[in-house]
Write a protein that holds these residues in place. Structure first.
Motif, mmCIF file in Angstrom:
data_model
loop_
_atom_site.group_PDB
_atom_site.id
_atom_site.type_symbol
_atom_site.label_atom_id
_atom_site.label_comp_id
_atom_site.label_asym_id
_atom_site.label_seq_id
_atom_site.Cartn_x
_atom_site.Cartn_y
_atom_site.Cartn_z
ATOM 1 N N ARG A 62 44.177 39.615 48.025
ATOM 2 C CA ARG A 62 44.550 38.895 49.248
ATOM 3 C C ARG A 62 46.020 39.102 49.608
ATOM 4 O O ARG A 62 46.376 39.228 50.773
ATOM 5 C CB ARG A 62 44.262 37.409 49.069
ATOM 6 C CG ARG A 62 42.767 37.069 49.094
ATOM 7 C CD ARG A 62 42.524 35.629 48.714
ATOM 8 N NE ARG A 62 41.094 35.294 48.757
ATOM 9 C CZ ARG A 62 40.596 34.174 48.262
ATOM 10 N NH1 ARG A 62 41.394 33.284 47.678
ATOM 11 N NH2 ARG A 62 39.295 33.942 48.336
ATOM 12 N N SER A 63 46.874 39.113 48.593
ATOM 13 C CA SER A 63 48.317 39.228 48.856
ATOM 14 C C SER A 63 48.746 40.670 49.094
ATOM 15 O O SER A 63 49.823 40.932 49.633
ATOM 16 C CB SER A 63 49.115 38.643 47.689
ATOM 17 O OG SER A 63 48.905 39.410 46.505
ATOM 18 N N ARG B 86 33.425 40.004 46.489
ATOM 19 C CA ARG B 86 32.605 40.364 47.639
ATOM 20 C C ARG B 86 32.905 41.812 48.047
ATOM 21 O O ARG B 86 34.008 42.322 47.804
ATOM 22 C CB ARG B 86 32.881 39.420 48.804
ATOM 23 C CG ARG B 86 32.506 37.964 48.520
ATOM 24 C CD ARG B 86 32.568 37.128 49.797
ATOM 25 N NE ARG B 86 33.894 37.166 50.389
ATOM 26 C CZ ARG B 86 34.894 36.353 50.065
ATOM 27 N NH1 ARG B 86 34.718 35.444 49.113
ATOM 28 N NH2 ARG B 86 36.072 36.445 50.669
ATOM 29 N N PRO B 87 31.931 42.483 48.682
ATOM 30 C CA PRO B 87 32.144 43.881 49.083
ATOM 31 C C PRO B 87 33.401 44.094 49.907
ATOM 32 O O PRO B 87 34.109 45.083 49.735
ATOM 33 C CB PRO B 87 30.877 44.206 49.886
ATOM 34 C CG PRO B 87 29.843 43.301 49.330
ATOM 35 C CD PRO B 87 30.560 42.032 48.982
ATOM 36 N N GLU B 88 33.703 43.163 50.810
ATOM 37 C CA GLU B 88 34.902 43.325 51.643
ATOM 38 C C GLU B 88 36.186 43.210 50.808
ATOM 39 O O GLU B 88 37.193 43.850 51.110
ATOM 40 C CB GLU B 88 34.913 42.303 52.790
ATOM 41 C CG GLU B 88 34.831 40.852 52.358
ATOM 42 C CD GLU B 88 33.405 40.326 52.333
ATOM 43 O OE1 GLU B 88 33.212 39.126 52.617
ATOM 44 O OE2 GLU B 88 32.504 41.128 52.019
ATOM 45 N N GLU B 89 36.124 42.411 49.720
ATOM 46 C CA GLU B 89 37.283 42.286 48.834
ATOM 47 C C GLU B 89 37.456 43.557 48.005
ATOM 48 O O GLU B 89 38.583 43.995 47.739
ATOM 49 C CB GLU B 89 37.127 41.072 47.926
ATOM 50 C CG GLU B 89 37.204 39.748 48.675
ATOM 51 C CD GLU B 89 36.939 38.547 47.779
ATOM 52 O OE1 GLU B 89 37.545 37.486 48.017
ATOM 53 O OE2 GLU B 89 36.119 38.670 46.845
ATOM 54 N N PHE C 173 40.585 46.106 47.864
ATOM 55 C CA PHE C 173 41.137 46.550 46.580
ATOM 56 C C PHE C 173 41.363 48.067 46.600
ATOM 57 O O PHE C 173 42.397 48.567 46.167
ATOM 58 C CB PHE C 173 40.157 46.167 45.464
ATOM 59 C CG PHE C 173 40.451 46.768 44.115
ATOM 60 C CD1 PHE C 173 41.317 46.160 43.234
ATOM 61 C CD2 PHE C 173 39.836 47.959 43.716
ATOM 62 C CE1 PHE C 173 41.588 46.704 41.984
ATOM 63 C CE2 PHE C 173 40.079 48.508 42.485
ATOM 64 C CZ PHE C 173 40.963 47.884 41.608
ATOM 65 N N ILE C 174 40.386 48.807 47.139
ATOM 66 C CA ILE C 174 40.498 50.261 47.227
ATOM 67 C C ILE C 174 41.629 50.659 48.164
ATOM 68 O O ILE C 174 42.391 51.590 47.897
ATOM 69 C CB ILE C 174 39.162 50.875 47.687
ATOM 70 C CG1 ILE C 174 38.080 50.624 46.633
ATOM 71 C CG2 ILE C 174 39.301 52.379 47.946
ATOM 72 C CD1 ILE C 174 36.682 51.001 47.083
#
Length: 453
Positions: A18-19, A45-48, A52-53
């Protein structure tokens, strides 16, 4: 869950995503194996995961992303920006990329193909044309390549250049001008050879390879037999088209073991513990219907001898023992033969010896447990005829168990079906019918002796 939970934790990872703190994220992941990082990453979650990628960058994130479960990977791709998706897919190993794309719907598949450069797109399309369970479907086109006229000094330099983009360089495959496989040389051979030697002088020319259309189970058996880390794959003209690595074969063996376990339990391999209730019901009902049909056959067999049971009610309490022992013995033979077929320990020709051997085992085991049960029956009911009949019935039924436990999977394999497919239903039906027929049939034959004081 592993070191990732202790060092970073799910919430910490989510906060970093998130940051957008790349430095902290890299530091947290530095001491971890990609598999440990992926274990926690998969809980997001997939969006998270997509975020990350983006933060780490596709090249840095890919080694971790490759360990994420397949279904999660597919969902994550939908949330990646175009430029990130291009880099991620382009850096994937060809076989992993093909596996992922193959499971996509047509719209998503076309989208991904459009993002690849022409050479990568053509390579991917070619991999997708091979039959699902063939060597071609599992191979990778990332392998180290050398020419026989290359000197060892130059060959080592070439391997240094090839290494970053090849799946393995433990073996280098030597091809001629027509790309025909003429030899193989290990990294050890190259290191130990004199720099001025030619690759052709030190290579091994007795190369064991598999055809691109060979069934992947047969490839797995060959790799286990020769203890290879990688197996070269050639076409009909002996041109090298790819290699299959041991990690891919391990996945195949795991899948096959799971498939056999499901088939022996009469389950569909598409069912997972997370499958929706409706889907699980739909997948299980057909086999239960087959089982119901066979159960009716068993029930009818008992019904045929209902008069005998009414005359000597003790038979009703003992006949399940005959059937249960036969079922267990049948599953023992079934398991041994299915395993032998799966591992290539027996051939389809000349297997009558296996069938006779299992029947012999059934006779010996049947006689042993029959004598014990006969003794128990005599002490219980003080009836020598009853003891003799149950001993004979158990011996007969365990012979039937051995015969069917061996014959059913062998017959299925000859019909080009999985030897575990529904085997347990057919074997159990045979032993139940055989057991009841033997026990109640003998009881009917000697009913007067059983009823005499």
């Amino acid at each position: 869950m592993g070191p990732m939970v202790e060092n970073a934790g799910v919430e910490f990872l989510r906060d970093m995503v998130r940051s957008g703190g790349r430095d902290e994220l890299v530091e947290a992941l530095k001491a971890l194996h990609p598999a440990d990082a992926a274990e926690v990453l998969a809980t997001l979650r997939p969006e998270e995961i997509a975020r990350f990628i983006e933060i780490l960058g596709p090249e840095t994130a890919l080694p971790i992303f490759e360990f994420v479960p397949f279904e999660v990977q597919k969902e994550t791709l939908e949330y990646l920006p175009r430029n990130v998706l291009v880099q991620l897919i382009s850096n994937m190993r060809p076989d992993e990329r093909a596996d992922l794309v193959e499971e996509m719907d047509e719209v998503t598949k076309d989208r991904l193909l459009a993002l690849l450069i022409q050479a990568e797109r053509q390579n991917l399309l070619k991999l997708l044309t091979y039959p699902e369970d063939s060597a071609g479907a599992y191979m990778t086109t990332d392998y180290a390549l050398l020419r026989p006229e290359t000197r060892v000094r130059s060959a080592l330099d070439q391997l240094r250049l090839q290494a970053p983009k090849k799946e393995t360089i433990y073996y280098a495959y030597v091809v001629d001008d027509a790309r025909r496989l003429v030899g193989i040389v290990s990294l050890r051979d190259l290191i130990m050879a004199r720099p001025e030697n030619l690759v052709g002088d030190i290579m091994h020319t007795n190369v064991i390879a598999v055809r691109v259309d060979m069934d992947i189970e047969e490839v797995a058996k060959e790799m286990v037999r020769y203890d290879f880390l990688a197996m070269p794959v050639v076409d009909g003209d002996n041109r090298l088209v790819g290699i299959i690595t041991y990690d891919d074969i391990f996945d195949v063996m795991t899948e096959e073991a799971t498939e056999d376990m499901y088939f022996l339990a009469n389950l569909d391999t598409d069912e997972k513990v997370s499958s929706p209730l409706r889907r699980s019901v739909v997948l299980r009902v057909p086999w239960l219907m087959v089982n119901l049909a066979t159960a009716l056959v068993v029930s009818y067999t008992v019904h045929v001898f209902s008069d005998t049971i009414q005359q000597f009610v003790v038979l009703a309490s003992l006949m399940p023992i005959v059937a249960m022992l036969g079922g267990n013995a049948g599953n023992q033979s079934l398991t041994v033969v299915v395993r032998a077929l799966a591992l290539g320990e027996m051939q389809l020709k000349g297997n009558w010896r296996i069938v006779l051997k299992e029947a012999g085992v059934g006779f010996c085991n049947g006689l042993a447990v029959g004598l014990v049960m006969g003794g128990i029956a005599y002490l219980w009911h003080r009836n020598l005829w009853l003891a003799t009949i149950i001993c004979m019935a158990m011996t007969i039924n365990l012979v039937v168990a051995g015969l069917f436990g061996a014959m059913v999977p062998i017959t299925l394999r000859k019909l080009n079906l999985d030897p575990a497919l529904g085997s347990s239903i057919f074997v159990t039906t045979a032993t139940d019918v055989g057991g009841f027929c033997a026990f109640l049939g003998l009881a009917s034959l000697f009913i007067h002796q059983l009823l005499s004081p």
